[in-house]
Design an enzyme around this catalytic site. Sequence first.
Site, PDB file in Angstrom:
ATOM      1  N   ASP A 114       0.850  -1.190   0.000  1.00  0.00           N
ATOM      2  CA  ASP A 114       0.000   0.000   0.000  1.00  0.00           C
ATOM      3  C   ASP A 114       0.891   1.248   0.000  1.00  0.00           C
ATOM      4  O   ASP A 114       1.845   1.340   0.786  1.00  0.00           O
ATOM      5  CB  ASP A 114      -0.906   0.012   1.232  1.00  0.00           C
ATOM      6  CG  ASP A 114      -1.989   1.074   1.129  1.00  0.00           C
ATOM      7  OD1 ASP A 114      -3.043   0.779   0.541  1.00  0.00           O
ATOM      8  OD2 ASP A 114      -1.767   2.197   1.630  1.00  0.00           O
ATOM      9  N   ASN A 122      -2.537  12.970  -4.164  1.00  0.00           N
ATOM     10  CA  ASN A 122      -3.629  13.364  -5.059  1.00  0.00           C
ATOM     11  C   ASN A 122      -4.201  14.728  -4.691  1.00  0.00           C
ATOM     12  O   ASN A 122      -4.416  15.592  -5.549  1.00  0.00           O
ATOM     13  CB  ASN A 122      -4.744  12.315  -5.019  1.00  0.00           C
ATOM     14  CG  ASN A 122      -4.486  11.148  -5.961  1.00  0.00           C
ATOM     15  OD1 ASN A 122      -3.779  11.296  -6.955  1.00  0.00           O
ATOM     16  ND2 ASN A 122      -5.040  10.009  -5.642  1.00  0.00           N
ATOM     17  N   ASP A 131      -1.282   9.392 -10.541  1.00  0.00           N
ATOM     18  CA  ASP A 131      -1.164   8.352 -11.577  1.00  0.00           C
ATOM     19  C   ASP A 131       0.304   8.040 -11.872  1.00  0.00           C
ATOM     20  O   ASP A 131       0.670   6.872 -12.093  1.00  0.00           O
ATOM     21  CB  ASP A 131      -1.861   8.796 -12.859  1.00  0.00           C
ATOM     22  CG  ASP A 131      -3.384   8.761 -12.745  1.00  0.00           C
ATOM     23  OD1 ASP A 131      -3.887   8.199 -11.757  1.00  0.00           O
ATOM     24  OD2 ASP A 131      -4.048   9.300 -13.649  1.00  0.00           O
ATOM     25  N   GLU A 157      -4.609   2.371  -4.426  1.00  0.00           N
ATOM     26  CA  GLU A 157      -3.162   2.367  -4.233  1.00  0.00           C
ATOM     27  C   GLU A 157      -2.670   1.067  -3.609  1.00  0.00           C
ATOM     28  O   GLU A 157      -1.563   1.006  -3.061  1.00  0.00           O
ATOM     29  CB  GLU A 157      -2.742   3.550  -3.355  1.00  0.00           C
ATOM     30  CG  GLU A 157      -3.218   3.486  -1.921  1.00  0.00           C
ATOM     31  CD  GLU A 157      -4.583   4.111  -1.698  1.00  0.00           C
ATOM     32  OE1 GLU A 157      -4.830   4.563  -0.570  1.00  0.00           O
ATOM     33  OE2 GLU A 157      -5.397   4.159  -2.639  1.00  0.00           O
TER      34      GLU A 157
END
Length: 238
Positions: A114, A122, A131, A157
């Site tokens: 993770d 973000n 991304d 993620e």
Amino acid sequence: MGVRVKTLYFSMGSMLSMFVIMRITSHLSGMDIPLPIYILSMMFAGIMSYPFYVLLLESWEKNQRLRKELEQMVAHLQRKADVDDLTGLLSRSAFLERAEAMLKEDQVWLLVIDIDHFKEFNDTHGHQTGDAILQIVGHVIRSVLRPGNLAGRLGGEEFALCLTAHDVMSATNRAELVRAGIQALGVEAPSGGMLRATVSIGLSPYRAGQSLEECLHAADLAMYAAKTAGRNQVRLAA
């Protein structure tokens, strides 16, 4: 061999068949059929069958092309379903299906990975930066895979690996390679400067009698233990 050439061969076959039929007919009736009749009948058979064979062969070749295009389309759609476009890793469903089959192998390990503080990337730097980080993670994971290993993006993620023929030391080393490789790579921020991501990794061996879900859950708990302990580390399931 083109349609016209094939058609010519088939028409010649029709002419030969007509010749054989007439020869048999002449023997059965006891009558000699004049040579011009032979020639006219054979020519008639060839001329009449030619358009039919043209249509037949063109339809056959068209069907072959359509079948090939359909097979290619199905293969493309299957790949789209099996592979995550952003990271190049297996999709969740494809990973789970193939990992299930790998539980029969010896010394199977599952890793749950993770990205730390991914939401902040973000929110602060935009989804394009997020991304880019996902792509880096996918690149690093693919680079450390050995033949027979699996890697997939479970969603968001979170990622997973399935390793076979690894003891605890080699599985831990493989997880550390992933962790260190991701930390070493940077992403350029829209405002300038380099951003570096880290990951927390949970590692669990597959134990006889476990389901895939149970083993993944154990690796998931180990991953959360790594986050609780400060992130950017590998934790082995209890």
